[in-house]
Design a protein around this motif. Structure first.
Motif, PDB file in Angstrom:
ATOM      1  N   LEU A  54      37.282  46.683 101.004  1.00 51.69           N
ATOM      2  CA  LEU A  54      36.022  47.752 101.055  1.00 51.69           C
ATOM      3  C   LEU A  54      35.941  48.386  99.199  1.00 51.69           C
ATOM      4  O   LEU A  54      35.597  49.901  99.274  1.00 51.69           O
ATOM      5  N   SER A  55      36.677  47.992  98.602  1.00 49.18           N
ATOM      6  CA  SER A  55      37.406  49.323  97.282  1.00 49.18           C
ATOM      7  C   SER A  55      37.884  48.128  96.069  1.00 49.18           C
ATOM      8  O   SER A  55      38.355  47.715  96.121  1.00 49.18           O
ATOM      9  N   ASP A  56      37.415  49.316  94.520  1.00 48.45           N
ATOM     10  CA  ASP A  56      38.880  48.565  93.607  1.00 48.45           C
ATOM     11  C   ASP A  56      39.686  49.370  93.657  1.00 48.45           C
ATOM     12  O   ASP A  56      39.918  50.088  94.652  1.00 48.45           O
ATOM     13  N   LYS A  57      40.836  48.981  92.615  1.00 49.55           N
ATOM     14  CA  LYS A  57      42.107  49.966  92.660  1.00 49.55           C
ATOM     15  C   LYS A  57      41.722  51.806  92.696  1.00 49.55           C
ATOM     16  O   LYS A  57      40.525  52.047  91.765  1.00 49.55           O
ATOM     17  N   GLN A  58      42.280  52.120  93.518  1.00 49.87           N
ATOM     18  CA  GLN A  58      42.262  53.370  93.494  1.00 49.87           C
ATOM     19  C   GLN A  58      43.252  54.320  93.049  1.00 49.87           C
ATOM     20  O   GLN A  58      43.795  54.093  92.363  1.00 49.87           O
ATOM     21  N   ALA A  59      42.593  55.175  92.924  1.00 46.20           N
ATOM     22  CA  ALA A  59      43.143  56.452  92.359  1.00 46.20           C
ATOM     23  C   ALA A  59      45.562  56.199  92.842  1.00 46.20           C
ATOM     24  O   ALA A  59      46.158  56.306  92.139  1.00 46.20           O
ATOM     25  N   ASN A  60      45.330  56.087  93.867  1.00 42.07           N
ATOM     26  CA  ASN A  60      46.697  56.140  94.455  1.00 42.07           C
ATOM     27  C   ASN A  60      47.345  54.570  93.761  1.00 42.07           C
ATOM     28  O   ASN A  60      48.894  53.168  94.042  1.00 42.07           O
ATOM     29  N   GLY A  61      46.574  53.527  93.403  1.00 45.77           N
ATOM     30  CA  GLY A  61      46.791  52.038  93.138  1.00 45.77           C
ATOM     31  C   GLY A  61      46.627  50.505  94.095  1.00 45.77           C
ATOM     32  O   GLY A  61      46.814  49.818  93.846  1.00 45.77           O
ATOM     33  N   GLY A  62      45.900  51.085  95.369  1.00 43.03           N
ATOM     34  CA  GLY A  62      45.838  50.616  96.642  1.00 43.03           C
ATOM     35  C   GLY A  62      44.549  50.371  96.527  1.00 43.03           C
ATOM     36  O   GLY A  62      44.030  50.648  95.944  1.00 43.03           O
ATOM     37  N   TYR A  63      44.448  49.200  97.364  1.00 46.76           N
ATOM     38  CA  TYR A  63      42.963  48.856  97.828  1.00 46.76           C
ATOM     39  C   TYR A  63      42.679  48.893  99.025  1.00 46.76           C
ATOM     40  O   TYR A  63      43.666  48.955  99.810  1.00 46.76           O
ATOM     41  N   ASP A  64      41.282  49.998  99.067  1.00 44.92           N
ATOM     42  CA  ASP A  64      40.975  49.768 100.829  1.00 44.92           C
ATOM     43  C   ASP A  64      40.380  48.863 101.552  1.00 44.92           C
ATOM     44  O   ASP A  64      39.342  48.277 101.332  1.00 44.92           O
ATOM     45  N   VAL A  65      41.166  48.770 102.428  1.00 42.65           N
ATOM     46  CA  VAL A  65      41.229  47.436 102.965  1.00 42.65           C
ATOM     47  C   VAL A  65      40.745  47.753 104.727  1.00 42.65           C
ATOM     48  O   VAL A  65      42.506  48.090 105.655  1.00 42.65           O
ATOM     49  N   ARG A  66      40.421  46.977 105.943  1.00 46.67           N
ATOM     50  CA  ARG A  66      40.358  47.399 107.199  1.00 46.67           C
ATOM     51  C   ARG A  66      40.499  45.771 107.699  1.00 46.67           C
ATOM     52  O   ARG A  66      40.071  44.751 107.197  1.00 46.67           O
ATOM     53  N   ILE A  67      40.976  46.147 108.877  1.00 49.10           N
ATOM     54  CA  ILE A  67      41.555  44.644 109.413  1.00 49.10           C
ATOM     55  C   ILE A  67      40.655  44.901 110.826  1.00 49.10           C
ATOM     56  O   ILE A  67      40.417  45.886 111.685  1.00 49.10           O
ATOM     57  N   TRP A  68      39.978  43.525 111.098  1.00 45.90           N
ATOM     58  CA  TRP A  68      39.318  43.949 112.725  1.00 45.90           C
ATOM     59  C   TRP A  68      39.683  41.901 112.877  1.00 45.90           C
ATOM     60  O   TRP A  68      39.646  40.750 112.407  1.00 45.90           O
ATOM     61  N   THR A  69      39.558  42.220 114.393  1.00 43.49           N
ATOM     62  CA  THR A  69      39.793  41.108 115.320  1.00 43.49           C
ATOM     63  C   THR A  69      38.421  40.630 116.075  1.00 43.49           C
ATOM     64  O   THR A  69      37.285  42.057 115.709  1.00 43.49           O
ATOM     65  N   PRO A  70      38.195  39.318 116.432  1.00 44.10           N
ATOM     66  CA  PRO A  70      37.003  38.793 116.913  1.00 44.10           C
ATOM     67  C   PRO A  70      36.966  39.642 118.126  1.00 44.10           C
ATOM     68  O   PRO A  70      35.199  40.602 117.786  1.00 44.10           O
ATOM     69  N   ASN A  71      37.514  40.316 119.009  1.00 45.44           N
ATOM     70  CA  ASN A  71      37.224  40.850 120.177  1.00 45.44           C
ATOM     71  C   ASN A  71      37.169  42.274 120.721  1.00 45.44           C
ATOM     72  O   ASN A  71      36.987  43.065 121.694  1.00 45.44           O
ATOM     73  N   ALA A  72      38.563  43.155 119.917  1.00 39.06           N
ATOM     74  CA  ALA A  72      39.525  43.752 120.053  1.00 39.06           C
ATOM     75  C   ALA A  72      39.245  44.930 118.708  1.00 39.06           C
ATOM     76  O   ALA A  72      40.086  46.374 119.509  1.00 39.06           O
ATOM     77  N   GLY A  73      38.157  44.707 118.355  1.00 44.08           N
ATOM     78  CA  GLY A  73      37.683  45.984 117.090  1.00 44.08           C
ATOM     79  C   GLY A  73      39.130  45.786 115.929  1.00 44.08           C
ATOM     80  O   GLY A  73      39.473  45.517 116.031  1.00 44.08           O
ATOM     81  N   GLU A  74      38.838  47.502 115.227  1.00 47.38           N
ATOM     82  CA  GLU A  74      39.423  47.362 114.568  1.00 47.38           C
ATOM     83  C   GLU A  74      41.252  47.460 114.723  1.00 47.38           C
ATOM     84  O   GLU A  74      41.266  48.035 115.806  1.00 47.38           O
ATOM     85  N   ILE A  75      42.138  47.086 113.690  1.00 51.74           N
ATOM     86  CA  ILE A  75      43.456  47.332 114.173  1.00 51.74           C
ATOM     87  C   ILE A  75      43.754  48.146 112.741  1.00 51.74           C
ATOM     88  O   ILE A  75      43.817  47.974 112.009  1.00 51.74           O
ATOM     89  N   PRO A  76      45.288  48.791 113.241  1.00 55.06           N
ATOM     90  CA  PRO A  76      45.565  49.752 112.117  1.00 55.06           C
ATOM     91  C   PRO A  76      46.630  48.459 111.217  1.00 55.06           C
ATOM     92  O   PRO A  76      46.741  49.391 109.673  1.00 55.06           O
ATOM     93  N   PHE A  77      47.269  48.113 111.870  1.00 53.98           N
ATOM     94  CA  PHE A  77      47.915  46.703 110.383  1.00 53.98           C
ATOM     95  C   PHE A  77      47.899  45.141 111.472  1.00 53.98           C
ATOM     96  O   PHE A  77      47.619  45.767 112.736  1.00 53.98           O
ATOM     97  N   ALA A  78      48.318  44.647 110.089  1.00 52.82           N
ATOM     98  CA  ALA A  78      48.638  43.051 110.969  1.00 52.82           C
ATOM     99  C   ALA A  78      48.952  42.692 109.617  1.00 52.82           C
ATOM    100  O   ALA A  78      48.743  42.904 108.557  1.00 52.82           O
ATOM    101  N   GLY A  79      50.324  41.389 110.008  1.00 51.76           N
ATOM    102  CA  GLY A  79      51.532  40.539 109.246  1.00 51.76           C
ATOM    103  C   GLY A  79      50.024  39.907 108.228  1.00 51.76           C
ATOM    104  O   GLY A  79      50.117  39.420 106.911  1.00 51.76           O
ATOM    105  N   HIS A  80      49.717  38.549 109.740  1.00 51.54           N
ATOM    106  CA  HIS A  80      49.505  38.074 107.821  1.00 51.54           C
ATOM    107  C   HIS A  80      48.118  37.719 107.082  1.00 51.54           C
ATOM    108  O   HIS A  80      47.870  38.278 106.119  1.00 51.54           O
ATOM    109  N   PRO A  81      47.425  39.245 107.993  1.00 52.42           N
ATOM    110  CA  PRO A  81      46.347  39.770 107.508  1.00 52.42           C
ATOM    111  C   PRO A  81      46.459  40.718 105.666  1.00 52.42           C
ATOM    112  O   PRO A  81      45.815  40.051 105.044  1.00 52.42           O
ATOM    113  N   THR A  82      47.585  40.825 105.905  1.00 54.78           N
ATOM    114  CA  THR A  82      47.922  42.277 104.764  1.00 54.78           C
ATOM    115  C   THR A  82      48.494  41.149 103.686  1.00 54.78           C
ATOM    116  O   THR A  82      48.153  41.215 103.195  1.00 54.78           O
ATOM    117  N   LEU A  83      49.512  40.387 104.025  1.00 51.19           N
ATOM    118  CA  LEU A  83      50.042  38.630 103.694  1.00 51.19           C
ATOM    119  C   LEU A  83      48.902  38.603 102.220  1.00 51.19           C
ATOM    120  O   LEU A  83      48.776  38.470 101.224  1.00 51.19           O
TER     121      LEU A  83
END
Length: 285
Positions: A49-78
């Motif tokens: 959802l963003s270019d590189k931010q001031a803290n050096g990170g990219y804003d990312v959100r993770i969604w499942t098909p039925n359970a909504g958004e989740i705060p973290f998951a391994g293979h989506p992060t990788l």
């Protein structure tokens, strides 16, 4: 919006865990994010959802098909970090930082492809062998009694279950009624990570059954939880540990995860790595 489909924790294309990564170059609300995740129907979909931010990170959100958004998951992060490193950073960045709901996660390039550093583990509820045995239609004495069955989280909770044989892993079968009773009693459980390793062997076989009855072929979060569990209970003895996890073999999606973990007093290091392969790209209209 540009999108990529890739296989994560794989040794080649069409293995590992599938992921859709969408670069949102226009405003996109939560309803549309959920609809896209449901449309592709992978276990998770990520949105950059963003270019590189001031803290050096990219804003990312993770969604499942039925359970909504989740705060973290391994293979989506990788996988998301892999795409950013290749596409946005031109393959030059040694590390990529993702700003997730769970906090900032750092993913580095490594000899194993990409390696992410997960949060220190939090240890929770203990579960009885009989409850797990009933849910997965195995005998209670096929579950190891020397180590606990326990809820662990390095960002997303899973119940860690040690079993006595690889054959037991292969025979796992969800009993819908018992499994639903169990999950209803433990709503914080996102998945059940059952594993086996021979004594003295640093190769682990694992299967991960999600709270919606679906098996996951590669689960970075759960394997990070398992690494914390291994250290907590000296499964491989004291000191730093390094091992390989094979997951997804029983469902025809072989996955390979490389784990390194250590604990020095109250400081934890948990690293989960693997390779990714792009299989498709295009425009989401």
């Amino acid at each position: 919006m540009k999108f990529y489909i890739l296989d994560c924790f794989a040794q080649e294309k069409y293995q590992g865990n599938e992921l859709l990564v969408v670069f949102a170059d226009r405003p996109i609300n939560e309803r549309e994010q959920q609809n896209i995740a449901r449309e592709i129907n992978f276990s998770e979909t990520t949105f950059v959802l963003s270019d590189k931010q001031a803290n050096g990170g990219y804003d990312v959100r993770i969604w499942t098909p039925n359970a909504g958004e989740i705060p973290f998951a391994g293979h989506p992060t990788l996988g998301t970090a892999y795409i950013i490193q290749r596409v946005i950073e031109g393959g030059k960045a040694e590390e990529v930082k993702l700003n997730l709901k769970v906090g900032q996660i750092v993913v580095r390039t490594s000899q194993n492809g990409m390696t992410m550093t997960q949060n220190p583990p939090v240890f929770g509820t203990l579960v009885k062998k009989e409850e797990i045995a009933a849910a997965f239609e195995i005998a209670a004495d096929e579950i190891c009694g020397d180590y606990p069955i326990q809820l662990v989280s390095t960002g997303l909770e899973s119940v860690i279950v040690p079993v006595k044989s690889r054959e037991c892993l292969s025979r796992l079968k969800v009993n819908p009624g018992k499994f639903r009773e169990y999950i209803n009693r433990m709503p914080e459980c996102n998945c059940n990570h059952l594993f086996f390793t021979k004594t003295g062997d640093h190769v682990i076989s694992a299967r991960c059954i999600m709270e919606d009855f679906v098996e996951d072929p590669a689960t970075g979060s759960a394997n990070g939880n398992l690494a914390g569990y291994m250290l907590q209970y000296n499964y491989f003895g004291s000191g730093p540990i390094s091992y390989v996890v094979y997951q997804g073999e029983d469902m025809g999606r072989k996955s390979v995860l490389h784990i390194y973990a250590e604990k020095r007093k109250d400081d934890w290091t948990i690293e989960v790595g693997g390779n990714c392969f792009i299989v498709a790209s295009g425009d989401w209209v």
